[in-house]
Design a protein around this motif. Structure first.
Motif, PDB file in Angstrom:
ATOM      1  N   MET A 270       6.604  42.003 102.029  1.00 32.34           N
ATOM      2  CA  MET A 270       7.327  40.759 101.772  1.00 32.34           C
ATOM      3  C   MET A 270       7.067  39.725 102.868  1.00 32.34           C
ATOM      4  SD  MET A 270       8.528  41.146  98.902  1.00 32.34           S
ATOM      5  CE  MET A 270       9.522  39.678  98.661  1.00 32.34           C
ATOM      6  N   ALA A 271       6.784  40.193 104.062  1.00 34.11           N
ATOM      7  CA  ALA A 271       6.510  39.252 105.151  1.00 34.11           C
ATOM      8  C   ALA A 271       5.178  38.526 104.925  1.00 34.11           C
ATOM      9  CB  ALA A 271       6.504  39.973 106.493  1.00 34.11           C
ATOM     10  N   TYR A 272       4.317  39.108 104.112  1.00 35.06           N
ATOM     11  CA  TYR A 272       3.033  38.479 103.787  1.00 35.06           C
ATOM     12  C   TYR A 272       3.144  37.581 102.562  1.00 35.06           C
ATOM     13  CZ  TYR A 272       0.059  41.226 106.938  1.00 35.06           C
ATOM     14  OH  TYR A 272      -0.569  41.756 108.029  1.00 35.06           O
ATOM     15  N   HIS A 273       4.330  37.533 102.026  1.00 36.99           N
ATOM     16  CA  HIS A 273       4.546  36.778 100.803  1.00 36.99           C
ATOM     17  C   HIS A 273       3.986  35.363 100.945  1.00 36.99           C
ATOM     18  CE1 HIS A 273       6.517  36.342  96.994  1.00 36.99           C
ATOM     19  NE2 HIS A 273       6.908  35.149  97.365  1.00 36.99           N
ATOM     20  N   GLY A 274       3.159  34.969 100.003  1.00 36.78           N
ATOM     21  CA  GLY A 274       2.612  33.621 100.058  1.00 36.78           C
ATOM     22  C   GLY A 274       1.345  33.516 100.878  1.00 36.78           C
ATOM     23  N   LEU A 275       1.004  34.581 101.567  1.00 39.85           N
ATOM     24  CA  LEU A 275      -0.202  34.520 102.390  1.00 39.85           C
ATOM     25  C   LEU A 275      -1.334  35.320 101.789  1.00 39.85           C
ATOM     26  CD1 LEU A 275       1.368  34.922 105.919  1.00 39.85           C
ATOM     27  CD2 LEU A 275       0.494  32.861 104.848  1.00 39.85           C
ATOM     28  N   ILE A 276      -0.990  36.257 100.917  1.00 37.87           N
ATOM     29  CA  ILE A 276      -2.047  37.047 100.291  1.00 37.87           C
ATOM     30  C   ILE A 276      -1.846  37.012  98.781  1.00 37.87           C
ATOM     31  CG2 ILE A 276      -2.363  38.584 102.261  1.00 37.87           C
ATOM     32  CD1 ILE A 276      -0.675  40.653 100.894  1.00 37.87           C
ATOM     33  N   ALA A 277      -2.937  37.227  98.083  1.00 35.93           N
ATOM     34  CA  ALA A 277      -2.879  37.149  96.627  1.00 35.93           C
ATOM     35  C   ALA A 277      -2.005  38.274  96.078  1.00 35.93           C
ATOM     36  CB  ALA A 277      -4.288  37.256  96.056  1.00 35.93           C
ATOM     37  N   GLU A 278      -1.506  38.033  94.886  1.00 39.06           N
ATOM     38  CA  GLU A 278      -0.732  39.092  94.252  1.00 39.06           C
ATOM     39  C   GLU A 278      -1.614  40.297  93.995  1.00 39.06           C
ATOM     40  OE1 GLU A 278       1.844  38.504  90.897  1.00 39.06           O
ATOM     41  OE2 GLU A 278       2.248  36.506  91.722  1.00 39.06           O
ATOM     42  N   LYS A 279      -1.006  41.446  93.989  1.00 35.27           N
ATOM     43  CA  LYS A 279      -1.721  42.709  93.764  1.00 35.27           C
ATOM     44  C   LYS A 279      -2.771  42.991  94.833  1.00 35.27           C
ATOM     45  CE  LYS A 279      -0.830  43.240  88.897  1.00 35.27           C
ATOM     46  NZ  LYS A 279      -0.671  41.888  88.347  1.00 35.27           N
ATOM     47  N   THR A 280      -2.607  42.388  96.001  1.00 38.95           N
ATOM     48  CA  THR A 280      -3.410  42.854  97.126  1.00 38.95           C
ATOM     49  C   THR A 280      -2.427  43.368  98.175  1.00 38.95           C
ATOM     50  OG1 THR A 280      -3.453  40.731  98.264  1.00 38.95           O
ATOM     51  CG2 THR A 280      -5.254  41.167  96.740  1.00 38.95           C
ATOM     52  N   TYR A 281      -2.946  44.194  99.058  1.00 44.41           N
ATOM     53  CA  TYR A 281      -2.069  44.881  99.993  1.00 44.41           C
ATOM     54  C   TYR A 281      -2.476  44.567 101.425  1.00 44.41           C
ATOM     55  CZ  TYR A 281      -1.166  47.436  95.719  1.00 44.41           C
ATOM     56  OH  TYR A 281      -0.851  47.759  94.426  1.00 44.41           O
ATOM     57  N   PRO A 282      -1.505  44.219 102.249  1.00 38.92           N
ATOM     58  CA  PRO A 282      -1.848  43.957 103.646  1.00 38.92           C
ATOM     59  C   PRO A 282      -2.179  45.268 104.351  1.00 38.92           C
ATOM     60  CG  PRO A 282       0.536  43.922 103.378  1.00 38.92           C
ATOM     61  CD  PRO A 282      -0.056  44.104 102.004  1.00 38.92           C
ATOM     62  N   ILE A 283      -2.947  45.199 105.411  1.00 38.92           N
ATOM     63  CA  ILE A 283      -3.156  46.413 106.185  1.00 38.92           C
ATOM     64  C   ILE A 283      -2.264  46.367 107.422  1.00 38.92           C
ATOM     65  CG2 ILE A 283      -5.571  46.541 105.400  1.00 38.92           C
ATOM     66  CD1 ILE A 283      -6.211  46.095 108.395  1.00 38.92           C
ATOM     67  N   ASP A 594      -1.176  31.071  97.231  1.00 36.22           N
ATOM     68  CA  ASP A 594      -1.496  32.184  96.335  1.00 36.22           C
ATOM     69  C   ASP A 594      -2.641  33.030  96.884  1.00 36.22           C
ATOM     70  OD1 ASP A 594      -2.896  29.858  95.898  1.00 36.22           O
ATOM     71  OD2 ASP A 594      -2.802  29.937  93.715  1.00 36.22           O
ATOM     72  N   GLY A 595      -2.876  32.909  98.160  1.00 33.49           N
ATOM     73  CA  GLY A 595      -3.715  33.890  98.840  1.00 33.49           C
ATOM     74  C   GLY A 595      -5.208  33.632  98.822  1.00 33.49           C
ATOM     75  N   LYS A 596      -5.628  32.424  98.488  1.00 34.22           N
ATOM     76  CA  LYS A 596      -7.074  32.182  98.497  1.00 34.22           C
ATOM     77  C   LYS A 596      -7.493  31.602  99.843  1.00 34.22           C
ATOM     78  CE  LYS A 596      -7.243  31.452  93.548  1.00 34.22           C
ATOM     79  NZ  LYS A 596      -6.313  30.473  92.980  1.00 34.22           N
ATOM     80  N   LYS A 597      -8.705  31.939 100.200  1.00 30.89           N
ATOM     81  CA  LYS A 597      -9.200  31.548 101.519  1.00 30.89           C
ATOM     82  C   LYS A 597      -9.472  30.043 101.579  1.00 30.89           C
ATOM     83  CE  LYS A 597     -12.942  32.874 104.567  1.00 30.89           C
ATOM     84  NZ  LYS A 597     -13.968  33.836 104.880  1.00 30.89           N
TER      85      LYS A 597
END
Ligand code: ADP
Ligand code: MG
Length: 611
Positions: A270-283, A594-597
């Protein structure tokens, strides 16, 4: 005659082994952990045929004397706890005293060991089905070597149940990596069928991560630290670019013990919310250091789940710690590779006040006029710099006053101050810009080149402007002379009504009449030809996305920023300059909501390497 009988010990052990030893990887885990508990500084793991034929673990720990070497194969034989109370003060990985007994019940095991205080000879023991076949004195170095052969030789069902070598070896590698990550101070190596898979010298965490997962991680790990009354949080999280399509490198450790926890995982995600695309997972590689009395490692037989006394508080702390780290990372520009000023700022400019983006309200905007213009061949063109400036985006006439008025942030002095420090240089620097093939804009910086995706940059700028503002003050909307008509189903109309106040806050005023929604006003920076598609997207958000208000708001603002940036195009040095400045004033400038570069940086050193 009694029908109940006690099971013979070797059968009891076999049954119990089913709990501890599920596959070859379980043996690797138990034995590598034993080596760590024995104080090893180097651990070598040799595997043949994914562990079916051989698992060998060699360590340079304290070793065992002869009587311990015999004892260690007994069920509930452990040197690690003495009383039940010790369970609450665990500092070792093992404590059940059942791993070796279980392994010896289902495989052929050879142990060679010498205790550090033993003068010359060590001990060699061979065990089969829990029976000691060989017990000899033998020359061997201090430390311990276990060879486990023919796993499940006497449990054909288990043996047949094993997956392909590939799958089984991946499990082994996972277990190996978990322990190796938790102990960078110990050297490890892993070999499979004669091939070296990992050679990890004694090191520190950051280097250990890179040694395991590759050099590409080097610049993409963000440190995380937090000291609280519950315990300490430390480790690294991946920058949003490292987010994966599959749940990959997500590691939690508590007191250096790997564990899985979907609740805490949620806190991080949730802390990555808005920073990475949906259905991707932070490491992430997150280490919790907590009083052992406040956790219960006993909850699961293979011990990857752990119960925490303060799990709710830990959730909140984790979430904010990750958020903080991401924030710090994003404000400090990624293009400044060596933490030096990324942009050269002429000295006299450094003292000038910070400039900030603002969105002005264009009271002359009239959608009717614009469609007239379109009809006459001159559509309202958001790609021209004049048009942008008239909307406030790209306007260079900003002042701190505008900033305050627009964002209404008097009470947020701290934040403004932070921005001041971090973006001072960037805000006023003159860069050289090159318009390469649309949508790319190339800007020069002191340490290399920046490739910016124009529309995504604009999307981020608008997103942050709107997102910060609408909470305090409704977005300025423009009343339309001729409302847009949007046909609506009953459920859609209900959904619109349910979110009415949020929508008004965002600048959308609608009136429902039977099966039609009349949009009477909308944010003034949106172009009218965007609207049908935008409303459709917004409807999708409200209908299907989420039931959480904050989440809906987030996605709506994103839809709006996508629509507003759709026709954006840099067409002059001025607009390019403004875009760069505004982008770097954004809290998160490297990815779209939405997580795009947005950005790609080309370091000078990288360029140099090519010549
Ligand atoms: P636990 O680790 O829960 O104590 P194990 O069955 O894994 O139980 O091991 C039993 C005991 O054998 C340990 O407590 C330890 O004293 C000893 N032992 C196991 N492996 C090693 C090793 N690699 N070096 C030294 N001692 C070991
Ligand atoms: Mg053990």
């Amino acid at each position: 005659m009694s029908v109940i009988q006690l099971l013979p010990e070797h059968i009891a052990n076999q049954i119990a082994a089913g709990e501890v030893v599920q596959r070859p990887a379980s043996v690797v885990k138990e034995m590598v952990e034993n080596a760590i508990d024995a104080g090893a500084t180097a651990v070598k793991v040799i595997i043949k045929d994914a562990g079916r034929t051989l698992i060998q673990i060699i360590d340079d720990g304290v070793g065992m004397n002869e009587s311990d070497a015999v004892m260690c194969f007994q069920r509930h034989a452990t040197s690690k706890i003495r009383t039940a109370n010790d369970l609450f003060q665990l500092t070792t990985k093992g404590f059940r005293g059942e791993a070796l007994a279980s392994i010896a019940a289902i495989a052929h095991v050879t142990l060679k060991t010498k205790h550090k205080d033993e003068p010359e000879l060590g001990t060699r023991i061979e065990v089969e089905g829990n029976t000691i076949r060989v017990n000899e004195r033998e020359v061997c170095p201090v430390g311990t070597s276990f060879e486990v052969k023919n796993i499940f030789y006497n449990v054909p069902a288990r043996r047949n149940f094993l997956k392909s070598d590939n799958v089984e070896f991946n499990h082994i590698r996972d277990e190996f990596e978990r322990v190796a990550l938790a102990h960078p101070e110990v050297a490890f190596s892993l070999h499979h069928n004669g091939t070296k898979i990992h050679e990890l010298p004694k090191s520190i965490l950051r280097k250990r991560i890179v040694d395991i997962f590759g050099n590409s991680y080097l610049t993409k790990l963000i440190p995380i630290t937090e000291e609280t009354h519950i315990g300490r949080i430390e480790g690294f999280i991946g920058n949003p670019e490292l987010a994966r399509k599959t749940r990959g490198e997500q590691f939690f450790f508590v007191n250096n013990r790997f564990f899985k926890d979907s609740y805490f995982n949620h806190a991080v995600t949730m802390a990555y919310h808005g920073l990475i695309a949906e259905k991707t997972y932070p490491i992430y590689f997150i280490f919790l250091d907590i009083d052992p009395a406040k956790i219960d490692v006993n909850i699961h037989p293979t011990k990857t789940e752990i119960k925490f006394e303060d799990d709710k508080a830990l959730y909140a702390i984790l979430h904010s710690a990750v958020r903080d780290s991401l924030g710090r990372f994003n404000i400090a520009p990624t293009l400044d590779f060596e933490q030096e000023t990324a942009f050269e700022v002429p000295y006299e400019q450094r003292k000038q006040p910070v400039v900030a983006p603002f969105i002005s309200i264009d009271s002359n905007y009239n959608p009717f006029q614009s469609s007239q213009m379109k009809n006459s061949g001159g559509s309202r063109d958001y790609s021209s710099s004049e048009a942008l400036q008239s909307k406030g985006f790209g306007s260079k006439k900003y002042s701190p006053e505008d900033w305050k008025n627009f964002y209404n942030v008097e009470e947020e002095d701290e934040k403004v101050e932070q921005m001041t420090i971090e973006t001072e240089e960037i805000a006023q620097e003159k860069h050289h810009h090159f318009l390469f093939r649309f949508p790319y804009l190339i800007s020069t910086t002191k340490s290399g080149l920046l490739v910016i995706h124009q529309q995504r940059a604009q999307q981020r700028i608008i997103f942050e402007a709107v997102n910060e503002r609408f909470i305090h003050t409704p977005i300025a909307s423009q009343t339309l002379l001729f409302p847009f008509e949007v046909p609506m189903q009953r459920t859609e109309a209900d959904t619109w009504n349910a979110n009415k106040s949020l929508l008004e806050q965002l600048g959308f005023v609608g009136r429902l009449e039977e099966n039609t929604l009349f949009i009477e006003a909308m944010p003034d920076f949106l172009s009218d030809d965007n609207v049908p598609k935008l409303i459709e997207g917004m409807m999708d958000v409200m209908l299907y996305r989420s039931v959480d208000k904050a989440d809906i708001a987030f996605h709506l603002v994103n839809e709006i920023s996508v629509a507003a940036a759709r026709r954006f195009k840099v067409d002059s040095q001025d607009v390019a300059q403004t875009l760069t400045e505004q982008l770097f004033q954004c809290e998160h400038h490297s990815v779209t909501p939405d997580g795009k570069k947005i950005l790609h940086t080309l370091k000078l050193e990288e360029l140099d390497k090519n010549f």
